[in-house]
Scaffold this active site. Structure first.
Site, PDB file in Angstrom:
ATOM      1  N   HIS A   1      63.547  44.128  -2.526  1.00  9.98           N
ATOM      2  CA  HIS A   1      62.702  42.947  -2.739  1.00  9.98           C
ATOM      3  C   HIS A   1      63.192  41.770  -1.892  1.00  9.98           C
ATOM      4  CE1 HIS A   1      59.800  44.217  -5.741  1.00  9.98           C
ATOM      5  NE2 HIS A   1      60.739  44.956  -6.269  1.00  9.98           N
TER       6      HIS A   1
ATOM      7  N   ASP B   1      59.162  49.825   4.354  1.00 16.56           N
ATOM      8  CA  ASP B   1      58.908  51.258   4.187  1.00 16.56           C
ATOM      9  C   ASP B   1      58.301  51.868   5.447  1.00 16.56           C
ATOM     10  OD1 ASP B   1      59.702  50.571   1.669  1.00 16.56           O
ATOM     11  OD2 ASP B   1      57.699  50.670   0.790  1.00 16.56           O
TER      12      ASP B   1
HETATM   13  C1  GLA Z   1      57.913  48.346  -2.020  1.00 17.49           C
HETATM   14  C2  GLA Z   1      57.320  47.638  -0.803  1.00 17.49           C
HETATM   15  C3  GLA Z   1      58.420  47.242   0.198  1.00 17.49           C
HETATM   16  C4  GLA Z   1      59.549  46.490  -0.499  1.00 17.49           C
HETATM   17  C5  GLA Z   1      60.001  47.224  -1.760  1.00 17.49           C
HETATM   18  C6  GLA Z   1      60.993  46.426  -2.561  1.00 17.49           C
HETATM   19  O1  GLA Z   1      58.477  49.570  -1.651  1.00 17.49           O
HETATM   20  O2  GLA Z   1      56.375  48.467  -0.155  1.00 17.49           O
HETATM   21  O3  GLA Z   1      57.856  46.487   1.247  1.00 17.49           O
HETATM   22  O4  GLA Z   1      59.173  45.168  -0.769  1.00 17.49           O
HETATM   23  O5  GLA Z   1      58.913  47.537  -2.616  1.00 17.49           O
HETATM   24  O6  GLA Z   1      62.177  46.267  -1.850  1.00 17.49           O
END
Ligand code: GLA
Length: 343
Positions: A15, A153
């Site tokens: 986050h 991600d």
């Molecule tokens: C999800 C979102 C990412 C990131 C994570 C928390 O996976 O897609 O962009 O913010 O939560 O770290």
């Protein structure tokens, strides 16, 4: 054409991506593979992860008129302005557990992006500019899901490096490989709790960070004194998680690079505590699993991974040590190369 897009696990830096922070994910060996034959004007795709096939014509319709995983495909086609001269028939196979926090949706976004990317933008099979692929895939995922996700991600899936985690500076999108030493293993354990509330709570947390940044400036540059000036205690805790997590992420990179698995594990567990207490994205089930794993000899540290509210815990372990409690699904993951497009 063949496309491969891996899932990812985030080791630390949770986050923080949407605040321009430091994250340390790695692409894993679990992923989505697509085999496609050109069929101009038509998209006819099957997936072993979903019974409903995608049947669309190009140019792709408005997303309001597309349901399910077809939204990712349609969003990618629209993002690239694909017309009736493009089109694919084929099948997708996935080895990523859905809704576990291993980014099955980011892998799908990257795979869909690579379907429509012009040849010159994926020269070398996505080696020339994997960051551009990730940026497009982030737009695709945001359009398909309506969730204002960060770029971690898609970037991990696109840029992945075999044998290395990735230190990503989400301000600049600069990626530094961080070799994972042979004397640690990364095990992902499913809590058994499906992720819930993720979308709405995610948007709320992101909004809280934006509010904090309006008061004290970019969280990436904030100091403890800046945090103290936030009078609202809830907002202060949210911002404190982000500021502390950036420090932990860099300390983790140092520990891993220096071969100090114990310190790396300690920082992962500290990250979980911060996600539990300051950011409040954990659950009792995740907390209990982290505690149980950390009590196991051979586990250096553990934390929830991904957005939270259920899903998986990632543990840093001694190789050969399987800490998985009875009745839980788990995967020993290895750092893998990023997405490719061939043929
Ligand atoms: C999800 C979102 C990412 C990131 C994570 C928390 O996976 O897609 O962009 O913010 O939560 O770290």
């Amino acid at each position: 054409m063949r496309i491969w897009a891996p899932g990812r696990v985030n080791l630390i830096g949770e986050h923080t991506d949407y605040t321009g922070g430091i994250v340390v994910p790695m692409a894993v060996q679990l992923g989505i593979e697509a085999d496609l034959t050109p069929t101009p004007g038509v998209l006819s795709l099957r997936s072993d992860a979903d019974d409903t096939p995608v049947e669309l014509t190009l140019p792709a319709p408005d997303l309001d008129r597309v349901a399910g995983w077809g939204r990712f495909i349609a969003a990618a086609a629209r993002d690239h302005g694909a017309d009736a001269t493009t089109g694919w028939t084929g099948s997708l196979r996935s080895t990523i557990p859905v809704g576990a926090g291993l980014s099955s949706s980011a892998a799908l976004s990257v795979a869909a992006t690579l379907m429509f990317a012009p040849d010159d933008s994926v020269a070398g099979g996505n080696r020339s500019d994997p960051v551009a692929t990730a940026r497009a895939a982030q737009r695709v995922e945001q359009a398909a899901t309506g969730v204002p996700c960060g770029i971690m991600d898609q970037l991990a899936s696109s840029v992945g490096r075999a044998g290395s985690a990735l230190r990503i500076d989400c301000n600049t999108l600069h990626v530094d490989p961080v070799p994972v030493p042979d004397d640690v293993a990364v095990v992902v354990v499913h809590s058994g709790q499906p992720r819930r509330l993720t979308d709405s709570a995610y948007a709320q947390r992101r909004a809280a960070c934006e509010e904090a940044a309006r008061r004290i400036g970019p969280l990436r540059d904030a100091t403890t004194a800046d945090l103290d000036s936030i009078t609202d205690p809830l907002l202060r805790r949210r911002a404190r998680h982000v500021v502390d997590e950036n420090v932990r992420a860099d300390a983790f990179v140092d520990a891993l690079s220096g071969g100090d698995a114990r310190e790396a594990g300690r920082l992962m567990t500290a990250s979980h505590v911060s996600l539990r207490d300051d950011y409040e994205v954990s659950t009792e089930v995740l907390d209990a699993l982290v505690e149980r794993l950390c009590a196991s000899d051979g586990v250096f540290g553990a934390r929830l991974t991904g957005a939270g509210f259920g899903g998986c815990v990632v543990a840093l372990c001694r190789p050969g040590h399987d800490p998985t409690p009875a009745g839980h699904r788990s995967w020993t993951v290895v750092a893998s190369d990023g997405a490719t497009r061939t043929g």
